[in-house]
Structure formats: C-alpha cells, structure tokens
Design a protein around this motif. Structure first.
Motif, PDB file in Angstrom:
ATOM      1  N   GLU A   1      22.247 -21.652  22.718  1.00 55.98           N
ATOM      2  CA  GLU A   1      23.217 -21.350  21.062  1.00 55.98           C
ATOM      3  C   GLU A   1      23.020 -20.142  20.633  1.00 55.98           C
ATOM      4  O   GLU A   1      23.375 -19.974  19.734  1.00 55.98           O
ATOM      5  N   GLN A   2      22.032 -19.334  21.407  1.00 58.67           N
ATOM      6  CA  GLN A   2      22.309 -17.798  21.365  1.00 58.67           C
ATOM      7  C   GLN A   2      23.205 -17.191  21.538  1.00 58.67           C
ATOM      8  O   GLN A   2      24.142 -16.534  21.296  1.00 58.67           O
ATOM      9  N   ASP A   3      24.422 -17.706  23.096  1.00 59.80           N
ATOM     10  CA  ASP A   3      25.354 -17.149  23.282  1.00 59.80           C
ATOM     11  C   ASP A   3      26.713 -17.452  22.928  1.00 59.80           C
ATOM     12  O   ASP A   3      26.823 -18.653  22.400  1.00 59.80           O
ATOM     13  N   THR A   4      27.529 -16.844  21.870  1.00 57.18           N
ATOM     14  CA  THR A   4      28.509 -17.205  20.910  1.00 57.18           C
ATOM     15  C   THR A   4      30.062 -18.461  22.325  1.00 57.18           C
ATOM     16  O   THR A   4      30.201 -18.668  21.685  1.00 57.18           O
ATOM     17  N   GLN A   5      29.747 -17.115  23.192  1.00 57.93           N
ATOM     18  CA  GLN A   5      30.423 -17.561  23.753  1.00 57.93           C
ATOM     19  C   GLN A   5      30.768 -19.108  25.408  1.00 57.93           C
ATOM     20  O   GLN A   5      31.851 -19.849  25.077  1.00 57.93           O
ATOM     21  N   TYR A   6      29.403 -18.875  24.844  1.00 64.69           N
ATOM     22  CA  TYR A   6      29.250 -20.418  25.510  1.00 64.69           C
ATOM     23  C   TYR A   6      29.469 -20.985  24.902  1.00 64.69           C
ATOM     24  O   TYR A   6      29.641 -22.774  25.101  1.00 64.69           O
ATOM     25  N   GLN A   7      28.644 -21.118  22.935  1.00 62.16           N
ATOM     26  CA  GLN A   7      29.219 -21.895  22.105  1.00 62.16           C
ATOM     27  C   GLN A   7      30.442 -22.489  21.690  1.00 62.16           C
ATOM     28  O   GLN A   7      31.023 -23.574  21.809  1.00 62.16           O
ATOM     29  N   ALA A   8      31.602 -21.220  21.867  1.00 65.75           N
ATOM     30  CA  ALA A   8      32.798 -21.558  21.932  1.00 65.75           C
ATOM     31  C   ALA A   8      33.064 -22.674  23.109  1.00 65.75           C
ATOM     32  O   ALA A   8      34.383 -23.543  22.577  1.00 65.75           O
TER      33      ALA A   8
END
Length: 411
Positions: free
Chosen positions: A389-396
């Motif tokens: 969840e801290q990984d903004t690209q993963y969340q995108a």
C-alpha cells in the motif's frame, strides 16, 4: 647487336625482379599479442553496428595498433581497450578472462559483488547507475537509477571504462568499497558497501486478494538471465490455477539481460503480433513475433521506471504497442542497442554492439525511453514496502485492474 641488347634487357629485368624480392617487405608472422589484437579487430570489422566505425578508417586503425611493440598480455588488453575506445561506444568492450567468467556466471544466475548495473553517458562521460539488483548490497543502501558514481574508493570515475569501474567495485566477499554518489542536484555523498553474494533469482511472486472480485498475481522480474523465462512461465501457470483475474508485472529497476528472455516472456502474454524489430549495420530488418502460445488473457499492468532498460524495454514496448498491457510509473532508461558476446582465443570475451531495435509501433527508444500510459511519481521505498500500500505505482496498477473488472462486468 640486337641479341646483345635483348640479353642485357633480360638481365636488367631479372636484376629488378631479384632486387624487388630483396627489398619487398615479406608478410611477417604476427606475435601472439598482435594476433589477439587482430582477432578483436576482425570481429568488430565484421559485426559492429556502425559501418563507419565512428567516422574513421578502421583498417588504418588496425595498422597503427599492430605497429606497437606489445610485450605483455596486459599491454595488449590496454591497446585493445584504446582501439575499441575510438568507437565511442561504452557498450562495445573487452572482458579479460576473470571478468568474462564473472559475466557468464551472472547470466547463468549467480554473482558476487555490490550488485550494480552501470552505464556511461557518452556526452558527459559520467558513470551512472542503471539499476541496483534486487537484494544486493547496492539495493540495501538505497542506490537509485540515474545516480552518478563520481568516485570509487576515492578514485575518480570520469576516465574509467565500464569494465575498469566494475573491476574496482569487485573484490572478496566481506570487503568494503566506498562509492561517491551524486543524486540530481544534491551534494556528493560517500556510500560504503560491503561486497557479498548477490542472489540472482530473477522472479518474486505474490498472490494478492484485493476484493471479492479481484485477485491479482504480482510478478516482480529483476533481470533477464537464463532462468527468467521459465520462472515467469511457472508463475503464470501457478496463478492461473489459483484463478487470478489480473496481473501486475513489475519491471522496475530491471536492467535487462538476455534478449531472448525478453522475447520469450512477451510470447507468454501474446497470442499474435510483432514483439520487436532489429536492424543491423546494413539496415537488414529482422523481426520476432508471438507464436500463438499466450498463457493467459487476463488484464495486465506493467510497472516501469528509470531503471527499466534494454530487454525490459523490449518486453514493455511489445506489450504496450500490442495493447496487451498498460504501463504505469515513469519513463524508462532508453537503451535501444543490442550487444553480442564473442569468445576470444585466450579465454577473454568481447562484447560488441551489433544491432539496434525498435518497438512494434516503430519507436526507436535509444536515449528516449518509453513513456508509460500513466505517469505516477514514487518516493523512496524500503525493500519490504515494494508492492504494498505504500507503493503508489503499485496502487495505481491495482486501481487500473479494478477499473477493468468493473468495465468487464458492466452490461
């Protein structure tokens, strides 16, 4: 009198022939050192991408170096490096036997050192990081793509070749090396690293149950070594048995590797379509296509960044241009050149730029990179935060897959 003149003429002609035989320089046998240099010259002459050889007469270059008094193998290696340096191509280079064995071991899936893939900018001559290898001392120290290495143990890198720089960073396991790093406009900082065994297991996977409607197979691919294609294939087959309905392929900080690996993995996601075009020095075009053997048709998002290079860009570009995947993250590194590896007679190796490539949509990405469909900035992450969840690209990427599920279920 006439016969006398003929006899004199004949004798004179024979004298000229005899004299020419005396003074004509015989073809001298090459020494072992000259033979090795000539061997390198022939390979480059036959295979190098730029047939102008950086706008110089390559034959004259050979003749100049063969006139040198080469008395040791190290002198010969230095001469070869100088000869190759005249091409102004940091990717075409000599690997002495120890370095060559290290590269072969790395390609096979093992490595010792600090775990950095590096490049040299032709214009600024700065040594820069393509990507740290997952789990390596360099990754643990949070070194990043595009960081510039200005010194190694206090030795300036400006005049070092790629292999000389790599050699300075090698050493026995447990020993320390200090890299002086410049990041963006920040002040230089010394980063101490302890050399270690670098685990080159190229694939990390995780099953992520996002909601009742979305189960994602997350695959992080760190490089294209000899194991990469088979391990990605195994991961997809396992996820298919677990009924995932979306995939994230993480190519961030993947510096590339074997071209065949990028092509083989692209085929695992495509039933048809071009994968890549390659062009040699004569402009001869070769192309690689999907073979109708895709392992899944589930939606796919690919994560890319400045450390996504070479074979990673071939894979990302193929899936983007064929509309098989959307790319999320930041612009890729931009290495659109292909190298081949040649064995030399003394056990060393020669890496030569032999071709360039373009994506299926005919994009030349060298020095330009590939732009993602969705640009998402990313702050520095700890290793255990990648793909969370801290990984903004993963969340995108998760958001895109969620949207595709909604669209698929709409009446």
């Amino acid at each position: 009198m006439r016969h006398k003149i003929l006899r004199i003429t004949a004798i004179f002609a024979l004298t000229l022939i005899f004299s020419w035989g005396i003074f004509q320089p015989a073809a001298l046998a090459l020494t072992d050192e000259q033979s090795l240099l000539a061997e390198v010259w022939r390979i480059v002459n036959r295979a190098y991408l730029d047939e102008t050889f950086n706008h110089q007469n390559w034959w004259f270059v050979r003749e100049g170096f063969l006139k040198r008094d080469l008395t040791s193998r190290e002198e010969t290696y230095d001469a070869i490096r100088e000869m190759l340096g005249s091409l102004d191509d940091p990717y075409t280079r000599l690997l002495p036997p120890e370095q060559y064995r290290s590269l072969q071991t790395s390609t096979a899936g093992e490595l010792t050192g600090v775990g950095l893939q590096i490049s040299k900018d032709n214009q600024s001559q700065s040594l820069q990081i393509i990507a740290p290898i997952e789990g390596s001392p360099a990754a643990t120290a949070h070194l990043q793509p595009r960081d510039r290495i200005i010194a190694i143990d206090g030795l300036p890198t400006e005049d070092l070749t790629l292999d000389e720089a790599a050699n300075h960073m090698r050493g026995p396991i447990g020993t320390k090396v200090v890299l002086t790093i410049v990041r963006g406009e920040e002040a230089p900082q010394d980063i101490p690293l302890v050399r270690d065994v670098v685990n080159l297991n190229p694939v990390f996977t995780r099953l992520a149950r996002i909601s009742e409607d979305l189960t994602v197979g997350y695959i992080r691919l760190s490089q294209f070594n000899a194991n990469a294609a088979s391990e990605v294939s195994d991961a997809i087959k396992t996820f298919e048995q677990q009924n995932v309905n979306g995939y994230i392929l993480d190519l961030r900080n993947n510096p590339g590797g074997l071209l065949s690996g990028g092509i083989d993995i692209a085929r695992q996601w495509l039933d048809d379509g071009k994968i890549v075009y390659t062009f040699d020095r004569r402009g001869v075009v070769d192309d690689f296509e999907a073979t109708g053997s895709a392992l899944t048709d589930a939606p796919l998002v690919i994560l890319v960044n400045e450390g996504t290079a070479s074979a990673s860009e071939i894979l990302a570009g193929a899936l983007q241009d064929n509309r098989r995947a959307q790319l999320v993250g930041s612009k890729t590194f931009g290495k659109g050149l292909i190298q081949s590896l040649f064995d030399l007679s003394d056990g060393s190796g020669l890496i030569v730029t032999v071709a360039k490539y373009k994506t299926p949509a005919n994009h030349d990405i060298n020095r330009l990179g590939i732009r993602p469909n969705q640009t998402v900035p990313l702050a520095n992450l700890a290793r255990d935060q990648v793909g969370t969840e801290q990984d903004t690209q993963y969340q995108a990427a998760i958001d895109l897959l969620s949207q595709s599920m909604v669209m698929a279920s709409a009446p």
